[in-house]
Design a protein around this motif. Structure first.
Motif, PDB file in Angstrom:
ATOM      1  N   GLN A  75      17.468 -41.951 -19.663  1.00 10.11           N
ATOM      2  CA  GLN A  75      17.660 -41.967 -21.118  1.00 10.11           C
ATOM      3  C   GLN A  75      17.374 -40.589 -21.705  1.00 10.11           C
ATOM      4  O   GLN A  75      18.133 -40.098 -22.552  1.00 10.11           O
ATOM      5  CB  GLN A  75      16.750 -43.007 -21.756  1.00 10.11           C
ATOM      6  N   ASP A  76      16.304 -39.942 -21.272  1.00 12.72           N
ATOM      7  CA  ASP A  76      15.922 -38.632 -21.802  1.00 12.72           C
ATOM      8  C   ASP A  76      17.000 -37.578 -21.562  1.00 12.72           C
ATOM      9  O   ASP A  76      17.186 -36.680 -22.383  1.00 12.72           O
ATOM     10  CB  ASP A  76      14.612 -38.153 -21.186  1.00 12.72           C
ATOM     11  N   TYR A  77      17.706 -37.674 -20.436  1.00 16.89           N
ATOM     12  CA  TYR A  77      18.739 -36.692 -20.099  1.00 16.89           C
ATOM     13  C   TYR A  77      20.152 -37.214 -20.382  1.00 16.89           C
ATOM     14  O   TYR A  77      21.132 -36.664 -19.883  1.00 16.89           O
ATOM     15  CB  TYR A  77      18.594 -36.243 -18.637  1.00 16.89           C
ATOM     16  N   ASN A  78      20.253 -38.270 -21.189  1.00 15.87           N
ATOM     17  CA  ASN A  78      21.532 -38.829 -21.627  1.00 15.87           C
ATOM     18  C   ASN A  78      22.480 -39.153 -20.461  1.00 15.87           C
ATOM     19  O   ASN A  78      23.675 -38.883 -20.513  1.00 15.87           O
ATOM     20  CB  ASN A  78      22.217 -37.894 -22.627  1.00 15.87           C
ATOM     21  N   GLN A  79      21.924 -39.738 -19.414  1.00 11.69           N
ATOM     22  CA  GLN A  79      22.747 -40.133 -18.273  1.00 11.69           C
ATOM     23  C   GLN A  79      23.420 -41.471 -18.551  1.00 11.69           C
ATOM     24  O   GLN A  79      22.863 -42.328 -19.231  1.00 11.69           O
ATOM     25  CB  GLN A  79      21.885 -40.231 -17.015  1.00 11.69           C
ATOM     26  N   ASP A  80      24.636 -41.636 -18.030  1.00 16.87           N
ATOM     27  CA  ASP A  80      25.320 -42.921 -18.174  1.00 16.87           C
ATOM     28  C   ASP A  80      24.558 -44.005 -17.433  1.00 16.87           C
ATOM     29  O   ASP A  80      24.429 -45.130 -17.911  1.00 16.87           O
ATOM     30  CB  ASP A  80      26.746 -42.838 -17.620  1.00 16.87           C
ATOM     31  N   SER A  81      24.051 -43.632 -16.247  1.00 22.01           N
ATOM     32  CA  SER A  81      23.334 -44.612 -15.428  1.00 22.01           C
ATOM     33  C   SER A  81      22.464 -43.894 -14.408  1.00 22.01           C
ATOM     34  O   SER A  81      22.600 -42.695 -14.191  1.00 22.01           O
ATOM     35  CB  SER A  81      24.321 -45.538 -14.710  1.00 22.01           C
ATOM     36  N   VAL A  82      21.583 -44.657 -13.772  1.00 21.18           N
ATOM     37  CA  VAL A  82      20.798 -44.204 -12.623  1.00 21.18           C
ATOM     38  C   VAL A  82      21.030 -45.227 -11.514  1.00 21.18           C
ATOM     39  O   VAL A  82      21.326 -46.392 -11.784  1.00 21.18           O
ATOM     40  CB  VAL A  82      19.294 -44.081 -12.951  1.00 21.18           C
ATOM     41  N   LEU A  83      20.913 -44.778 -10.287  1.00 25.52           N
ATOM     42  CA  LEU A  83      21.052 -45.688  -9.155  1.00 25.52           C
ATOM     43  C   LEU A  83      19.651 -46.060  -8.687  1.00 25.52           C
ATOM     44  O   LEU A  83      18.801 -45.187  -8.530  1.00 25.52           O
ATOM     45  CB  LEU A  83      21.816 -45.012  -8.015  1.00 25.52           C
ATOM     46  N   TYR A  84      19.440 -47.352  -8.494  1.00 26.26           N
ATOM     47  CA  TYR A  84      18.142 -47.836  -8.009  1.00 26.26           C
ATOM     48  C   TYR A  84      18.391 -48.745  -6.818  1.00 26.26           C
ATOM     49  O   TYR A  84      19.246 -49.632  -6.861  1.00 26.26           O
ATOM     50  CB  TYR A  84      17.409 -48.594  -9.121  1.00 26.26           C
ATOM     51  N   HIS A  85      17.644 -48.512  -5.744  1.00 23.64           N
ATOM     52  CA  HIS A  85      17.795 -49.291  -4.516  1.00 23.64           C
ATOM     53  C   HIS A  85      16.458 -49.933  -4.148  1.00 23.64           C
ATOM     54  O   HIS A  85      15.458 -49.246  -3.983  1.00 23.64           O
ATOM     55  CB  HIS A  85      18.255 -48.385  -3.374  1.00 23.64           C
ATOM     56  N   ASP A  86      16.460 -51.260  -4.066  1.00 20.21           N
ATOM     57  CA  ASP A  86      15.280 -51.964  -3.563  1.00 20.21           C
ATOM     58  C   ASP A  86      15.671 -52.590  -2.227  1.00 20.21           C
ATOM     59  O   ASP A  86      16.719 -52.272  -1.673  1.00 20.21           O
ATOM     60  CB  ASP A  86      14.774 -52.999  -4.570  1.00 20.21           C
ATOM     61  N   HIS A  87      14.856 -53.465  -1.700  1.00 19.70           N
ATOM     62  CA  HIS A  87      15.152 -54.062  -0.389  1.00 19.70           C
ATOM     63  C   HIS A  87      16.356 -54.994  -0.427  1.00 19.70           C
ATOM     64  O   HIS A  87      16.867 -55.382   0.611  1.00 19.70           O
ATOM     65  CB  HIS A  87      13.912 -54.785   0.156  1.00 19.70           C
ATOM     66  N   ASN A  88      16.855 -55.337  -1.620  1.00 19.35           N
ATOM     67  CA  ASN A  88      18.020 -56.224  -1.739  1.00 19.35           C
ATOM     68  C   ASN A  88      19.339 -55.480  -1.862  1.00 19.35           C
ATOM     69  O   ASN A  88      20.394 -56.080  -1.758  1.00 19.35           O
ATOM     70  CB  ASN A  88      17.869 -57.143  -2.958  1.00 19.35           C
ATOM     71  N   GLY A  89      19.313 -54.199  -2.139  1.00 16.75           N
ATOM     72  CA  GLY A  89      20.534 -53.422  -2.297  1.00 16.75           C
ATOM     73  C   GLY A  89      20.440 -52.463  -3.468  1.00 16.75           C
ATOM     74  O   GLY A  89      19.395 -52.334  -4.102  1.00 16.75           O
ATOM     75  N   ALA A  90      21.561 -51.811  -3.760  1.00 17.46           N
ATOM     76  CA  ALA A  90      21.581 -50.784  -4.800  1.00 17.46           C
ATOM     77  C   ALA A  90      22.438 -51.221  -5.978  1.00 17.46           C
ATOM     78  O   ALA A  90      23.447 -51.907  -5.812  1.00 17.46           O
ATOM     79  CB  ALA A  90      22.121 -49.486  -4.223  1.00 17.46           C
ATOM     80  N   LYS A  91      22.008 -50.783  -7.161  1.00 20.58           N
ATOM     81  CA  LYS A  91      22.741 -51.072  -8.391  1.00 20.58           C
ATOM     82  C   LYS A  91      22.674 -49.866  -9.310  1.00 20.58           C
ATOM     83  O   LYS A  91      21.693 -49.113  -9.292  1.00 20.58           O
ATOM     84  CB  LYS A  91      22.131 -52.265  -9.126  1.00 20.58           C
ATOM     85  N   LEU A  92      23.721 -49.720 -10.110  1.00 18.26           N
ATOM     86  CA  LEU A  92      23.689 -48.759 -11.198  1.00 18.26           C
ATOM     87  C   LEU A  92      23.052 -49.452 -12.391  1.00 18.26           C
ATOM     88  O   LEU A  92      23.385 -50.596 -12.696  1.00 18.26           O
ATOM     89  CB  LEU A  92      25.099 -48.307 -11.583  1.00 18.26           C
ATOM     90  N   HIS A  93      22.168 -48.750 -13.072  1.00 15.45           N
ATOM     91  CA  HIS A  93      21.490 -49.286 -14.257  1.00 15.45           C
ATOM     92  C   HIS A  93      21.845 -48.392 -15.430  1.00 15.45           C
ATOM     93  O   HIS A  93      21.526 -47.195 -15.430  1.00 15.45           O
ATOM     94  CB  HIS A  93      19.975 -49.326 -14.033  1.00 15.45           C
ATOM     95  N   GLY A  94      22.554 -48.953 -16.409  1.00 16.44           N
ATOM     96  CA  GLY A  94      23.005 -48.196 -17.561  1.00 16.44           C
ATOM     97  C   GLY A  94      21.854 -47.718 -18.427  1.00 16.44           C
ATOM     98  O   GLY A  94      20.950 -48.490 -18.740  1.00 16.44           O
ATOM     99  N   THR A  95      21.904 -46.435 -18.818  1.00 14.42           N
ATOM    100  CA  THR A  95      20.829 -45.855 -19.618  1.00 14.42           C
ATOM    101  C   THR A  95      21.314 -45.261 -20.941  1.00 14.42           C
ATOM    102  O   THR A  95      20.533 -44.684 -21.673  1.00 14.42           O
ATOM    103  CB  THR A  95      20.067 -44.774 -18.818  1.00 14.42           C
ATOM    104  N   ASN A  96      22.619 -45.374 -21.233  1.00 17.04           N
ATOM    105  CA  ASN A  96      23.092 -44.980 -22.556  1.00 17.04           C
ATOM    106  C   ASN A  96      24.226 -45.897 -22.996  1.00 17.04           C
ATOM    107  O   ASN A  96      24.758 -46.676 -22.206  1.00 17.04           O
ATOM    108  CB  ASN A  96      23.453 -43.489 -22.639  1.00 17.04           C
ATOM    109  N   GLU A  97      24.594 -45.802 -24.248  1.00 18.73           N
ATOM    110  CA  GLU A  97      25.589 -46.712 -24.841  1.00 18.73           C
ATOM    111  C   GLU A  97      27.026 -46.367 -24.469  1.00 18.73           C
ATOM    112  O   GLU A  97      27.899 -47.212 -24.526  1.00 18.73           O
ATOM    113  CB  GLU A  97      25.460 -46.710 -26.370  1.00 18.73           C
ATOM    114  N   THR A  98      27.295 -45.113 -24.115  1.00 23.39           N
ATOM    115  CA  THR A  98      28.679 -44.678 -23.967  1.00 23.39           C
ATOM    116  C   THR A  98      29.222 -44.757 -22.548  1.00 23.39           C
ATOM    117  O   THR A  98      30.423 -44.722 -22.350  1.00 23.39           O
ATOM    118  CB  THR A  98      28.835 -43.229 -24.470  1.00 23.39           C
TER     119      THR A  98
END
Length: 155
Positions: A103-126
């Motif tokens: 959010q601080d760097y106005n990214q569209d998303s971040v990728l997060y991987h736990d033991h179940n797999g990876a997902k993109l997590h949206g961090t801005n509106e656009t």
């Protein structure tokens, strides 16, 4: 001849050895960038933001590695960040911190991987997938996949 798993485990100079060790320990990880396309942010500011983010992550106690993120239409410097320890508690702290940085760097998303797999997590509106939304990203592969959305680890 060594299997891939044996090669990664035995070759301490292998850049994948640390990643493999962390995965075996059950550590969650994330991939984040502070960069924006050059029509939005100058190359100088992108470089400055990248160095700032690395310093912030280090100050928070995270181990990290520079990687190259590929997306449709371009590539950018990104950072692979490992949770401080194995397990859900450390993973949740990493997830919270990485979303805030996104959010601080106005990214569209971040990728997060736990033991179940990876997902993109949206961090801005656009951007995709949209703020507060998630989208699965597929499978982790050790060879450079043909898809335009990928993260490449460099030695």
């Amino acid at each position: 001849m060594l299997s891939f798993k044996q090669h990664v485990q035995l070759d301490e100079g292998n850049p994948l050895a640390r990643l493999y060790k962390h995965a075996e320990e059950g550590r969650h990880y994330a991939v984040i960038s502070s960069q924006r396309p050059h029509d939005e942010v100058s190359p100088e500011n992108n470089k400055k933001h990248h160095e700032e983010l690395k310093k912030k992550l280090t100050a928070q106690g995270y181990s990290h590695k520079e990687v190259e993120g590929h997306w449709e239409g371009g590539k950018e410097k990104s950072i692979l960040v490992h949770a401080k320890g194995a397990g859900k508690e450390h993973g949740q702290q990493l997830y919270s911190d990485i979303k805030k940085h996104g959010q601080d760097y106005n990214q569209d998303s971040v990728l997060y991987h736990d033991h179940n797999g990876a997902k993109l997590h949206g961090t801005n509106e656009t951007g995709y997938p949209g703020k507060g939304k998630t989208a699965p990203v597929g499978q982790m592969k050790f060879n450079k996949p043909a898809a335009p959305f990928q993260t490449e680890t460099k030695p």
